[in-house]
Design a protein around this motif. Structure first.
Motif, PDB file in Angstrom:
ATOM      1  N   LEU A 173       0.944   3.915  -3.059  1.00 15.95           N
ATOM      2  CA  LEU A 173       0.513   5.300  -2.841  1.00 15.95           C
ATOM      3  C   LEU A 173       1.662   6.276  -3.069  1.00 15.95           C
ATOM      4  O   LEU A 173       1.467   7.377  -3.595  1.00 15.95           O
ATOM      5  CB  LEU A 173      -0.044   5.453  -1.425  1.00 15.95           C
ATOM      6  CG  LEU A 173      -1.354   4.700  -1.158  1.00 15.95           C
ATOM      7  CD1 LEU A 173      -1.743   4.813   0.318  1.00 15.95           C
ATOM      8  CD2 LEU A 173      -2.469   5.239  -2.048  1.00 15.95           C
ATOM      9  N   TYR A 227       0.840  -1.200   0.000  1.00 14.27           N
ATOM     10  CA  TYR A 227       0.000   0.000   0.000  1.00 14.27           C
ATOM     11  C   TYR A 227       0.877   1.253   0.000  1.00 14.27           C
ATOM     12  O   TYR A 227       0.635   2.211  -0.747  1.00 14.27           O
ATOM     13  CB  TYR A 227      -0.909   0.025   1.231  1.00 14.27           C
ATOM     14  CG  TYR A 227      -2.120  -0.863   1.162  1.00 14.27           C
ATOM     15  CD1 TYR A 227      -3.148  -0.604   0.266  1.00 14.27           C
ATOM     16  CD2 TYR A 227      -2.246  -1.956   2.020  1.00 14.27           C
ATOM     17  CE1 TYR A 227      -4.275  -1.414   0.211  1.00 14.27           C
ATOM     18  CE2 TYR A 227      -3.372  -2.770   1.974  1.00 14.27           C
ATOM     19  CZ  TYR A 227      -4.380  -2.504   1.065  1.00 14.27           C
ATOM     20  OH  TYR A 227      -5.491  -3.302   1.015  1.00 14.27           O
ATOM     21  N   VAL A 244      -1.208  -1.207  -5.534  1.00 14.17           N
ATOM     22  CA  VAL A 244      -2.366  -1.078  -4.636  1.00 14.17           C
ATOM     23  C   VAL A 244      -3.312  -2.258  -4.824  1.00 14.17           C
ATOM     24  O   VAL A 244      -3.826  -2.814  -3.848  1.00 14.17           O
ATOM     25  CB  VAL A 244      -3.096   0.256  -4.888  1.00 14.17           C
ATOM     26  CG1 VAL A 244      -4.400   0.298  -4.104  1.00 14.17           C
ATOM     27  CG2 VAL A 244      -2.207   1.434  -4.483  1.00 14.17           C
TER      28      VAL A 244
END
Length: 334
Positions: A141, A137, A279
């Protein structure tokens, strides 16, 4: 061979072979200070790219097809990001007024420092991924943020230019203030002894600037390649072979860098694509308790690495062709 298990002897042989190539590069190119000709830079660039491609064939043939595709996707991505790094390298060389004949040594040492630091980043990333699946993640990001920032800069300021000014970071400024340095270059030496006292030359500061700059670039490149493969061996070799030959590529591209007007935009698209892929991968292996009750999220599109390779190559081809056409059009108008 197990899916991602690489025997220690292969690791040692690979690292030894790559180190030998860097040593060969030093003794064959930088030991005698000179500015490479276009022909010399083209021949050696071709040599190193050929070695990288042959290595990829070896991964494909002796390991398996999937890891071969992962290597090629990673290598192309890292090589593209390295070309973008060359803009900053040119700016640093110009800002410190490094004589062309001495630039090879500064670049090669800077590249070796970059490879060592990336090796540490890769090891840390592998350890984090193995222990915490939610790291994907963060990687995803971060790449999406980097892509947005790169695209925004491209639209706001236009194409990158090698005429920009270099602003040293805090570490480089600290050494500039506190190290005893000579006022000018002493050949390509890093230090000299004058009047019984050792002084650093501007060449040392240049190498420090190159190394610190690539440390920042590694923050983008390492998460990007982990979005294409989770095999540390592939991550390391793709980075190493992308950096090998970067010295020759620096002199080969020369003024062509300013003509790659859409390179930043193309790289932002690649980073955004890999960020989305990361993601999705993180959601497929989700363990975060506040998301879907800590359970993996099903029904998400699975992006094959072969498709990723096609997307990366496609974006690079389109942006390169568009850049050259735009530069040619601007030249005619000028």
């Amino acid at each position: 061979m197990a899916p991602d298990a690489v025997p220690t002897w292969i690791w040692l042989a690979t690292v030894g072979g790559i180190a030998a190539l860097f040593v060969f590069d030093f003794f064959s190119h930088t030991r005698k200070a000179h500015e490479p000709t276009f022909r010399e830079a083209a021949l050696w660039s071709t040599f190193y790219v050929t070695i990288a491609l042959l290595f990829g064939w070896g991964v494909w043939h002796f390991w398996d097809r999937d890891h071969g595709i992962e290597y090629f996707a990673g290598f192309i991505t890292e090589k593209s990001l390295s070309v973008d790094n060359l803009f900053v390298f040119v700016i640093i060389m110009g800002s410190f007024r490094v004589p062309r004949a001495y630039q090879q040594k500064a670049l090669l040492i800077g590249i070796v420092i970059a490879l060592v630091m990336r090796g540490l980043f890769i090891a840390a990333g592998a350890a984090a991924i193995e222990r915490f699946s939610w790291v994907f993640y963060l990687f995803g990001l971060f790449l999406l943020y980097t892509a947005w920032k790169l695209a925004a800069e491209s639209f706001k300021h236009g194409a990158k230019s090698t005429d920009e000014e270099y602003e040293p970071n805090a570490v480089v400024k600290y050494f500039q203030r506190h190290l005893p340095t000579t006022p000018d270059y002493r050949g390509n030496a890093l230090t000299v002894i004058e009047n019984g006292k050792r002084y650093f030359t501007p060449m040392f500061i240049v190498i420090l600037a190159l190394g610190m700059t690539d440390l920042l670039f590694a923050l983008d490149s390492i998460p990007a390649i982990y979005g294409l493969t989770d095999a540390p061996y592939i991550v390391f070799t793709a980075n190493a072979f992308a950096l090998l030959g970067l010295l020759q590529l620096y002199f080969l591209l020369g003024g062509l860098l300013d003509r790659l007007v859409y390179l930043g935009l193309g790289l932002s698209l690649i980073l955004a694509f890999i960020g989305v892929k990361l993601v999705i991968h993180a959601m497929e292996a989700n363990t975060l308790p506040f998301l879907n009750g800590g359970q993996p999220i099903e029904g998400l599109p699975h992006i094959e690495t072969s498709f990723s390779l096609s997307v990366i190559v496609g974006i690079l081809v389109v942006t390169t062709v568009a850049s050259l056409l735009k530069s040619r059009s601007d030249a005619r108008k000028g």
